[in-house]
Design a protein around this motif. Sequence first.
Motif: not given
Length: 406
Positions: A4, A7, A12
């Motif tokens: 993540e 990203l 997000q």
Amino acid sequence: MNLERFLSRSVQSVPPSGIRKFFDIVSEMRDALSLGVGEPDFVTPWSIRDMGIYSIEEGHTHYTSNYGLLELRKEISNYLKRRFDLNYPNYREQILVTVGASEAIDIALRSIINPGDEVLIPEPSFVSYKPCTIFAGGIPVEVPTKAENDFKLRAEDIIPKITPRTKALILSYPNNPTGAIMTKEDLKELVDVLKDKDIIVISDEIYAELTYEGEHVSIANFPEMKDKTILINGFSKAFAMTGWRLGFVAANEVFIKAMAKVHQYIIMSAPTFSQYAAIEALRNGAAEVEKMKEEYNRRRRYMVSRFNKMGLECFEPKGAFYVFPSIKSTGLSSEEFAEKLLYQQKVAVVPGTAFGSCGEGFIRCSYAYSIETIKEALDRIEKFVTNFKASTQSQEIQKNRVVVEQ
């Protein structure tokens, strides 16, 4: 490994759509009914489908111009003039065909927004405006509208929100989710505020044909706003062509040229067979649109009446195909009401908060369903409301009894 961290921060920061949560549950629930989808229950009229099929049979399977078929752009120009008295005669440079109105919204914002620019977004509103603003590097500025004003946008609502960084206003009438419309007089009030300011209006008019009282009026009808308005429309709602993915933009050549630049790099061109079908829709689809509109109008009146009778005060929508009843009398939040209704009566509605924080205390229900489905769903909602209020009263009586005994 934490993937993540790779990203984009803007991606997000945006939560998933508040609508999809309930649809995902419904898809796995037996005997569930949904009033949540903003999609016509009608099949695309046959003559339009036939033209799409014919275009494939004729071998029209290649790219079109980035701007779209010239023949279609001419028909769009004629349609806008014929239906709404909107003049875009230079259809070669003033009209761009897009993959639905959704792409049009995205590339309109990307074409005008610089990092830090502010975009005024009246709420409750369609769920994509705020995320698309963020993805474009802009800052969404919520402008709440109120039920007591029929969810119309007032000058007094936007004046305090305008700053030196304000770049654009997104105007969406007829409105999703409230069904509100803006009359010529309502729009004039906004024009008086905006005409001397360097603010672009992105006017999403995808529900223009579905106006049940009076005629739809665009802010682009005002000469002083014409060149500062990016008008967005499409074929999904009025012509029941959601799956064909076709929309369009009409605007000053400067904006169209910029939007075409984004469009040509990310899309190339809209589906060719859909464009041929759209030509048929504009030339010969008016009668079918009117038939669908009459049926929506019948459902609209029925839903408003039923909600008011069951004690959920419902503003009368004048456009689109949604009602936005208040559930404040239950004491439940929008999210709580929608979840309890889904699990107890197997009816899916959309919490008002999916369309902005000022949607708290409301739910959105679509009447783009058969009247039989609507009646059954409303029977279940009425049963849920009656049972919940009875249970709440019983708990209150028991609570008071305990207090007295003490």
